[in-house]
Write an enzyme that holds these catalytic residues in place. Structure first.
Site, PDB file in Angstrom:
ATOM      1  CG  ASN A 205      -0.280  -0.029   2.530  1.00  0.00           C
ATOM      2  OD1 ASN A 205       0.812   0.523   2.705  1.00  0.00           O
ATOM      3  ND2 ASN A 205      -0.900  -0.668   3.512  1.00  0.00           N
ATOM      4  NE  ARG A 206      -1.426   7.216   0.163  1.00  0.00           N
ATOM      5  CZ  ARG A 206      -2.642   7.673  -0.092  1.00  0.00           C
ATOM      6  NH1 ARG A 206      -2.932   8.101  -1.303  1.00  0.00           N
ATOM      7  NH2 ARG A 206      -3.578   7.688   0.831  1.00  0.00           N
ATOM      8  CE  LYS A 207       2.484   3.515   8.462  1.00  0.00           C
ATOM      9  NZ  LYS A 207       3.325   2.323   8.659  1.00  0.00           N
ATOM     10  CD  GLU A 208       2.011  -2.599   3.477  1.00  0.00           C
ATOM     11  OE1 GLU A 208       1.522  -3.265   4.407  1.00  0.00           O
ATOM     12  OE2 GLU A 208       1.727  -2.799   2.276  1.00  0.00           O
ATOM     13  CG  ASP A 275      -6.921  -9.219   3.649  1.00  0.00           C
ATOM     14  OD1 ASP A 275      -5.692  -9.055   3.619  1.00  0.00           O
ATOM     15  OD2 ASP A 275      -7.582  -9.225   4.699  1.00  0.00           O
TER      16      ASP A 275
END
Length: 490
Positions: A205-208, A275
């Site tokens: 995701n964007r943060k990861e 998911d």
């Protein structure tokens, strides 16, 4: 050209091996209207609670909901939560689960306290041991996973950093899958993307993604630039960055980035939406979908998932309603194929406080008399279900020369009418079984009947419903139309 039905049918023929961190998701819904006198803390008046399969288990649920076959390998403790997850997985059609037990750790369990009215998460309590599995457990996991690769069309690794996907497990599974000539999709948690080296696609995701690339990439161009080093480091085919309301951007090793915008939707709960995305992506790629088609389907699935409460799975039918234009799908979606689907659709209407009506007939050649009854029936309720006699049922009632139109043609004509919300075909001589299933608030019949002569009136009235009789329109009947047509041919 994107053909949803062809892709959906191809997905149903795939087997996805899913490995990852299994969790028990619990949701406690209630309202907060006061502060505790014992401490400055809100008091939640609990109204209901529910338990779902979460984490990588929710990925497997989504795979099965699409109609594909899921093989799931995960880790649980020797405890009641582990027993519950094992039992819940066994109930899901389309999932074959292999659970390794680790008595040294608790089963990961997350309890969320949610405001029912605002769908706001107020507090989450976690039971977990977020540590890598021991060497002994690693070996058990590897021994369970490797033989299953041969049975799968694609492998999906869902990493929540709870101990299943250690460096050793990852290396063994990714290498074995590549040797088998199959793709590996990874939903990563670690900022060190090198541990996933050799995977086909990573889906941070964007943060990861920001943490892994040490960048603040926001635009499609910035994401593409930041992803190039990550692709080289992870030796992967592509990186898909999911960005919530901004959509998702796929950066392939070769070729131009592909950005798919998010569907506009009212967000109720984001739990498990990632998911859903990775499950749909893996299933679509296994079925041979092009990148654009797989991403379009995954984006639609995310929109459906976040519009639901709790850890949600998304069905193929829900995806179809989201993706296909309304005018294309509206009529055919009204035709119900089985009792389970009918019960589900009616239950949704009831949960929304809608009044459900029912009428029935052969409707062989639609005429103004039919239209009058259907229009009056729809005016008496919020949603109208029409029971339609099957071809064999019509023959028994009307003779061997009938019906003039087969049941599918008759169903499609009815479904095209604005007054009709669902069409359910029945094979019996009467619609009593359907009436017992629907339990309508209003039962409508056209013709010269008394209330007591209407099939199903006892069922409806016992449940507090009513029977509505509509006067027939004189001079209009299918039998007369058929006889006239035959006489004209002589």
């Amino acid at each position: 050209m994107f053909d949803f039905d062809d892709l959906s049918q191809a997905i149903a023929r795939q087997t996805v091996l899913c490995v990852g961190d299994l969790m028990l998701d619990e949701f406690v819904y209630g309202e907060v209207s006061r502060i505790s006198p014992e401490a400055p803390a809100p008091v939640i008046a609990v109204q209901r609670s529910e338990t779902n399969i979460g984490g990588a288990g929710n990925v497997a649920r989504n795979i099965a909901a699409l109609g594909a076959r899921g093989i799931f390998v995960g880790l649980v403790g020797q405890d009641a939560a582990g027993d519950q997850l094992e039992a819940e997985l066994a109930k899901v059609d389309g999932i074959e689960s292999v659970l390794v037990r680790d008595p040294s750790r608790p089963t990961t369990r997350k309890v969320r306290f949610v405001s029912e009215h605002f769908s706001t998460h107020m507090l989450r309590a976690d039971w977990e041991r977020a540590a890598p599995a021991s060497e002994d457990i690693e070996q058990k996991l590897i021994a369970a996973i490797l033989p299953l690769i041969a049975r799968a069309d694609i492998v999906l690794l869902s990493d929540y950093a709870k101990g299943v996907l250690t460096a050793r497990v990852l290396r063994n599974v990714i290498d074995a899958t590549r040797r088998a000539g199959k793709r590996v999709i990874v939903d990563p948690k670690s900022a060190n993307l090198a541990i996933y080296r050799g995977a086909s696609v990573l889906t941070p995701n964007r943060k990861e993604f920001s943490e892994a690339t040490r960048s603040r990439a926001e635009t499609e161009q910035e994401i593409a630039a930041a992803a190039q080093d990550a692709i080289y480091l992870a030796d992967c085919e592509a990186i898909l960055v999911t960005q919530s309301e901004r959509g998702m951007t796929l950066v392939p090793r070769q070729g131009d980035p592909i950005h798919v915008p998010a569907y506009p939707v009212k967000v109720r709960d984001v739990s498990g939406a990632g998911d859903t995305v990775v499950a749909v992506l893996a299933a679509a790629l296994a079925a041979g979908a092009a990148w654009e088609d797989a991403l379009r389907m995954a984006s639609a699935a995310a929109a459906v998932a976040v519009s639901k409460q709790g850890t949600a799975s998304v069905t193929s039918a829900e995806l179809r309603r989201k993706i296909l234009p309304h005018a294309y799908r509206a009529a055919e979606e009204k035709i119900i194929e089985n009792d389970g689907e009918l019960a589900t659709r009616v239950a949704v209407w009831r949960s929304e406080g809608l009044r459900v009506g029912f009428t029935n007939g052969c409707f062989d050649i639609l005429h103004p008399g039919h239209v009058k009854v259907l229009t009056a029936a729809r005016a008496a309720c919020d949603r109208l279900v029409v029971g339609l006699n099957s071809d064999t049922s019509v023959k028994r009632l009307k003779g061997e020369s009938r019906p003039v139109q087969d049941e599918r043609a008759r169903a499609e004509v009815l479904a095209a009418l604005e007054a009709v919300d669902l069409v359910a075909i029945f094979t019996e001589e009467t619609p009593l079984r359907l009436i017992e299933l629907v339990r309508p608030s209003v039962l409508v019949k056209g013709g010269d009947y008394t209330r007591e002569q209407v099939v199903g009136h006892e069922v409806v009235e016992a449940a507090g419903g009513e029977v509505l009789l509509i006067d027939i329109l004189k001079g209009h009947s299918t039998t007369a139309l058929v006889d006239r047509a035959r006489s004209d041919q002589r």
